[in-house]
Enzyme design. Structure first.
Site, short mmCIF file in Angstrom:
data_model
loop_
_atom_site.label_atom_id
_atom_site.label_comp_id
_atom_site.label_asym_id
_atom_site.label_seq_id
_atom_site.Cartn_x
_atom_site.Cartn_y
_atom_site.Cartn_z
N HIS A 81 -14.97 78.35 130.55
CA HIS A 81 -14.91 78.97 129.22
C HIS A 81 -15.17 77.88 128.20
CE1 HIS A 81 -13.53 82.27 126.57
NE2 HIS A 81 -13.16 81.29 125.77
N SER A 182 -5.34 83.64 123.70
CA SER A 182 -6.56 84.43 123.79
C SER A 182 -7.38 84.00 125.00
CB SER A 182 -7.35 84.27 122.49
OG SER A 182 -8.69 84.65 122.65
N1 URA Z 1 -12.46 81.64 122.36
C1 URA Z 1 -11.64 82.67 122.68
O1 URA Z 1 -11.89 83.38 123.66
N2 URA Z 1 -10.56 82.92 121.93
C2 URA Z 1 -10.25 82.17 120.87
O2 URA Z 1 -9.25 82.45 120.24
C3 URA Z 1 -11.09 81.11 120.53
C4 URA Z 1 -12.20 80.85 121.28
#
Ligand code: URA
Length: 408
Positions: A81, A182
């Site tokens: 990610h 998140s």
């Molecule tokens: N990427 C995400 O998935 N969530 C965030 O809050 C910031 C970056």
């Protein structure tokens, strides 16, 4: 009750699991109004959260939707990610490399936010490419070809979708506790065993300092521990855009150049190798020194490129369909010197204004526009040299050349 919870956070006190559950689930169900949640989010932004609150919020996020189970797919499933940056197309290079080495990768990606383009928007520049695979289709594809690049399934952490959209318009995106919950809720819900997070720092990133990035790293590792997931982080620069292409089709074409071994020696190539190395090290349980050899061999042998073509074909994309606008402007250096800076944020703004991303929710994305840098940071340039080519489909009036490029 809702007002008491907001007030408690405004005063900097710790909220219990029950209080967090009440207000966040109330918001998801429509019982708590946007203005009340906005107020709570701002109080969180200003006063922060304790670790206990962050762990509770992450659980509440995860429990708001499905948790995917890929237990019957053999091998250690590794995911990545990025916190988001300008010109970030690493997924298109890293996923095929890792999968070509026998490590299953299920990569669920998002759409663009703010000035940063989304991986799903970028891959849609390949006509026909399916980005809305069901859980069943994902499992079948991973069994058959070992990799998927798709959008998040509808029921994966629905609370994050709703809260993120509100954060985006209430200046509460950059809260470290909210970013940690998140990201980690999505990564845990999407069933990976091990997770690599690329935390971007700089002008074109959510986080502006290394200290903030370190704090986010520590938090995400603590959350990973609770769910028994190994989390590794890379902290990477986002003062400068990644690579030479910014804009959907242009970025996919640049990723293909790296996979073909045509593009090396720049920050994009280096980051791809770094991320893939960490993922292969986790997936095969080997050292980084051993992993990097495999990563480089996967590019040299074209195994990674062929895996990319296999993914595109499996998801019904037509690789020959990628097009770039026929209309372009050259941006030329107005003096000689060394190119000291290319401002990531300004390039992101420019690309957005060309139509490469959405300014309003109803906008349509123009996949064929964007910016292709002709010179990279630290290169010597002469007056009149082409610094960048801007691909357009509408007239552009105001390119802030001195804000984007610093020549000294
Ligand atoms: N990427 C995400 O998935 N969530 C965030 O809050 C910031 C970056």
């Amino acid at each position: 009750m809702i007002l008491d919870i907001i007030d408690k956070k405004r005063l900097g006190k710790e909220l219990s699991y029950k209080e967090l559950y009440t207000i966040f689930n109330g918001y998801l169900n429509g019982d708590v109004a946007d203005y009340q949640m906005s107020s709570l989010l701002m109080a969180i932004c200003i006063n922060g959260m304790t670790d206990e609150e962050i762990f509770a919020l992450t659980k509440i996020f995860i429990d708001s939707g499905d948790v995917l189970e890929f237990a019957d797919i053999p091998g250690v499933k590794v995911d990545k990610h990025s916190t988001g940056g300008i010109g970030d197309k690493t997924t298109f290079v890293v996923v095929p490399i890792v999968a070509s080495l026998g490590i299953p990768v299920i990569k669920m990606c998002g759409r663009g936010l703010g000035y940063t383009g989304g991986t799903i928007d970028k891959i849609e520049s390949i006509k026909g490419y399916k980005v809305d695979l069901s859980e069943k289709e994902i499992i079948k594809q991973v069994h058959e070809i070992g990799a998927v690049i798709t959008g998040q399934t509808a029921d994966l952490v629905p609370m994050d979708k709703k809260i993120y959209a509100l954060r985006d318009v209430t200046s509460t995106v950059s809260s470290i506790p909210l970013i940690a919950s998140s990201i980690m809720s999505k990564k845990i819900a999407d069933g990976a065993d091990k997770i690599l997070i690329d935390i971007k720092v700089g002008k074109g990133a959510l986080l502006k300092t290394k200290e903030d990035a370190k704090e986010l790293e520590n938090l995400m590792k603590k959350i990973g521990k609770i769910y028994d997931k190994e989390v590794r982080c890379i902290i990477s620069d986002m003062d400068t855009p990644l690579g030479y292409a910014i804009g959907n089709s242009l970025e996919v074409l640049e990723a293909i150049d790296v996979l073909k071994g045509k593009e090396k020696d720049n920050n994009f190539y280096d980051l791809c190798i770094k991320i893939a190395t960490e993922m292969v090290s986790m997936g095969l349980n080997i050292s980084n020194e051993e992993a990097v050899v495999k990563v480089l061999e996967s590019i040299e042998s074209k195994k990674a490129y062929n895996k990319f073509l296999e993914i595109v074909e499996y998801q019904k994309g037509d690789i020959k369909s990628i097009t770039v606008s026929n209309n372009s402007y050259k941006v030329k250096a107005n003096k000689s010197g060394v190119l000291k800076k290319i401002d990531a944020l300004e390039i992101g703004k420019l690309s957005l204004s060309l139509g490469a991303g959405k300014v309003d929710i109803d906008d349509t994305i123009d996949y064929t526009v964007g910016v292709k840098l002709n010179k990279l940071v630290d290169e010597r340039v002469k007056k009149g040299d082409v610094l960048a080519i801007i691909y357009v489909n509408k007239p552009i009036t105001d390119i802030k050349i001195d804000k984007i490029f610093t020549i000294e």
